[in-house]
Design a protein around this motif. Structure first.
Motif, PDB file in Angstrom:
ATOM      1  N   LEU A  47       0.847  -1.206   0.000  1.00 32.49           N
ATOM      2  CA  LEU A  47       0.000   0.000   0.000  1.00 32.49           C
ATOM      3  C   LEU A  47       0.879   1.252   0.000  1.00 32.49           C
ATOM      4  O   LEU A  47       1.885   1.322   0.725  1.00 32.49           O
ATOM      5  CB  LEU A  47      -0.908   0.024   1.242  1.00 32.49           C
ATOM      6  N   PRO A  48       0.492   2.259  -0.782  1.00 34.63           N
ATOM      7  CA  PRO A  48       1.317   3.464  -0.856  1.00 34.63           C
ATOM      8  C   PRO A  48       1.248   4.309   0.414  1.00 34.63           C
ATOM      9  O   PRO A  48       0.213   4.383   1.063  1.00 34.63           O
ATOM     10  CB  PRO A  48       0.726   4.223  -2.042  1.00 34.63           C
ATOM     11  N   LEU A  49       2.379   4.931   0.741  1.00 30.59           N
ATOM     12  CA  LEU A  49       2.498   5.797   1.915  1.00 30.59           C
ATOM     13  C   LEU A  49       2.892   7.192   1.476  1.00 30.59           C
ATOM     14  O   LEU A  49       3.495   7.366   0.412  1.00 30.59           O
ATOM     15  CB  LEU A  49       3.582   5.255   2.849  1.00 30.59           C
ATOM     16  N   GLN A  50       2.562   8.178   2.311  1.00 34.93           N
ATOM     17  CA  GLN A  50       3.065   9.527   2.067  1.00 34.93           C
ATOM     18  C   GLN A  50       3.776  10.021   3.327  1.00 34.93           C
ATOM     19  O   GLN A  50       3.502   9.536   4.434  1.00 34.93           O
ATOM     20  CB  GLN A  50       1.935  10.465   1.665  1.00 34.93           C
ATOM     21  N   ASN A  51       4.667  10.979   3.131  1.00 33.18           N
ATOM     22  CA  ASN A  51       5.405  11.527   4.268  1.00 33.18           C
ATOM     23  C   ASN A  51       4.512  12.455   5.085  1.00 33.18           C
ATOM     24  O   ASN A  51       3.656  13.163   4.551  1.00 33.18           O
ATOM     25  CB  ASN A  51       6.626  12.313   3.775  1.00 33.18           C
ATOM     26  N   ILE A  52       4.738  12.448   6.392  1.00 35.45           N
ATOM     27  CA  ILE A  52       4.014  13.360   7.289  1.00 35.45           C
ATOM     28  C   ILE A  52       4.998  13.837   8.361  1.00 35.45           C
ATOM     29  O   ILE A  52       5.768  13.030   8.906  1.00 35.45           O
ATOM     30  CB  ILE A  52       2.772  12.650   7.900  1.00 35.45           C
ATOM     31  N   GLU A  53       4.970  15.148   8.622  1.00 37.17           N
ATOM     32  CA  GLU A  53       5.878  15.708   9.632  1.00 37.17           C
ATOM     33  C   GLU A  53       5.222  15.593  10.998  1.00 37.17           C
ATOM     34  O   GLU A  53       4.066  16.013  11.176  1.00 37.17           O
ATOM     35  CB  GLU A  53       6.163  17.191   9.330  1.00 37.17           C
ATOM     36  N   ILE A  54       5.927  15.018  11.968  1.00 35.15           N
ATOM     37  CA  ILE A  54       5.399  14.896  13.333  1.00 35.15           C
ATOM     38  C   ILE A  54       6.484  15.272  14.347  1.00 35.15           C
ATOM     39  O   ILE A  54       7.661  15.377  13.990  1.00 35.15           O
ATOM     40  CB  ILE A  54       4.885  13.468  13.646  1.00 35.15           C
ATOM     41  N   GLU A  55       6.039  15.471  15.587  1.00 38.32           N
ATOM     42  CA  GLU A  55       6.968  15.689  16.704  1.00 38.32           C
ATOM     43  C   GLU A  55       6.909  14.457  17.587  1.00 38.32           C
ATOM     44  O   GLU A  55       5.827  14.112  18.085  1.00 38.32           O
ATOM     45  CB  GLU A  55       6.510  16.883  17.549  1.00 38.32           C
ATOM     46  N   THR A  56       7.993  13.772  17.790  1.00 38.09           N
ATOM     47  CA  THR A  56       8.038  12.744  18.834  1.00 38.09           C
ATOM     48  C   THR A  56       8.356  13.469  20.142  1.00 38.09           C
ATOM     49  O   THR A  56       8.676  14.671  20.127  1.00 38.09           O
ATOM     50  CB  THR A  56       9.135  11.684  18.548  1.00 38.09           C
ATOM     51  N   PRO A  57       8.298  12.806  21.283  1.00 30.14           N
ATOM     52  CA  PRO A  57       8.701  13.493  22.534  1.00 30.14           C
ATOM     53  C   PRO A  57      10.156  13.950  22.493  1.00 30.14           C
ATOM     54  O   PRO A  57      10.581  14.798  23.290  1.00 30.14           O
ATOM     55  CB  PRO A  57       8.507  12.398  23.599  1.00 30.14           C
TER      56      PRO A  57
END
Ligand code: PRP
Ligand code: URA
Length: 207
Positions: A47-57
């Motif tokens: 399945l195709p994925l896209q990038n997503i910007e997140i903050e980890t702790p």
């Protein structure tokens, strides 16, 4: 697109229990449900994925998210036996239904029900049926789903005959086909050999 035969040790083990004619409804259902979870892992691998910007702790990072919603479409009745296992692995999946009954004389599929979620057009659609025999039911179901606008379709089945695989590859070359086990042939009544008998009857205890 691609035909993948899984030949997975856990699937083969559980499928052998299902094939045994002494296996009753409870064990048949349970093993199909467990196999569905294993198949869900394999079916969703591409399945195709896209990038997503997140903050980890700890810091910022670029993570991944699925590009499209997922719609499961069991072919009634026997496809229902795969739904819970797939939903366990993909709890956000929406579920459409298509009812196909194979005429036991002509072996031609007859559609008796269809209802799909509105996101079908933009979704990754996974059509579910444990049995791919002549391929008539799967082929007609996929044609119907395409008519309603679906573009990204995979077909997942547990046991397939070579005849059914050939039909899907010819009629729907754009559909990925994921098969738990490839059996030898069809008999003169259109049953898969060695197969497991009538999947719907064994799943629901009808005969
Ligand atoms: C079975 C099976 C598939 C179909 C396969 O359903 O679940 O849908 O037969 O055969 P085919 O590839 O030759 O079309 P059936 O029509 O027996 O209905 P059921 O699930 O209600 O028992
Ligand atoms: N449908 C089944 O349930 N089993 C077969 O072997 C063929 C079609």
């Amino acid at each position: 697109m691609a035909t993948i035969i899984l030949n997975h040790p856990l699937i083969d083990h559980k499928l052998t229990i299902m094939r045994n004619k002494e296996t009753g409804t409870k064990e048949f259902r349970q093993n199909l449900d467990e196999i569905a979870m294993l198949m869900a892992y394999e079916v969703t691998k591409s399945l195709p994925l896209q990038n997503i910007e997140i903050e980890t702790p700890i810091c910022s990072m670029t993570g991944k998210k699925l590009v499209r919603p997922i719609v499961l479409v069991p072919i009634l009745r026997a496809g229902l036996g795969l739904v819970d296992g797939f939903k366990t692995m993909i709890p956000t999946a929406k579920v459409g239904h298509i009812g196909m009954s194979r005429n036991e004389e002509t072996l031609q599929p007859e559609e008796y029900y269809a209802k799909f979620p509105s996101c079908l057009k933009e979704a990754d659609v996974i059509v579910l049926d444990p049995m791919l025999a002549t391929g008539g039911s799967a082929c007609a179901a996929i044609t119907n789903i395409k008519k309603r606008g679906a573009k990204n379709i995979k077909f997942a089945c547990l046991v397939a005959a070579p005849e059914g695989i050939q039909v899907i590859e010819t009629e729907h070359p754009d559909v990925d086909l994921i098969v738990g086990a490839l059996d030898e042939k069809l008999n003169d009544k259109g049953y898969i050999v060695p197969g497991l008998g009538d999947a719907g009857d064994r799943l629901f205890g009808t005969d």
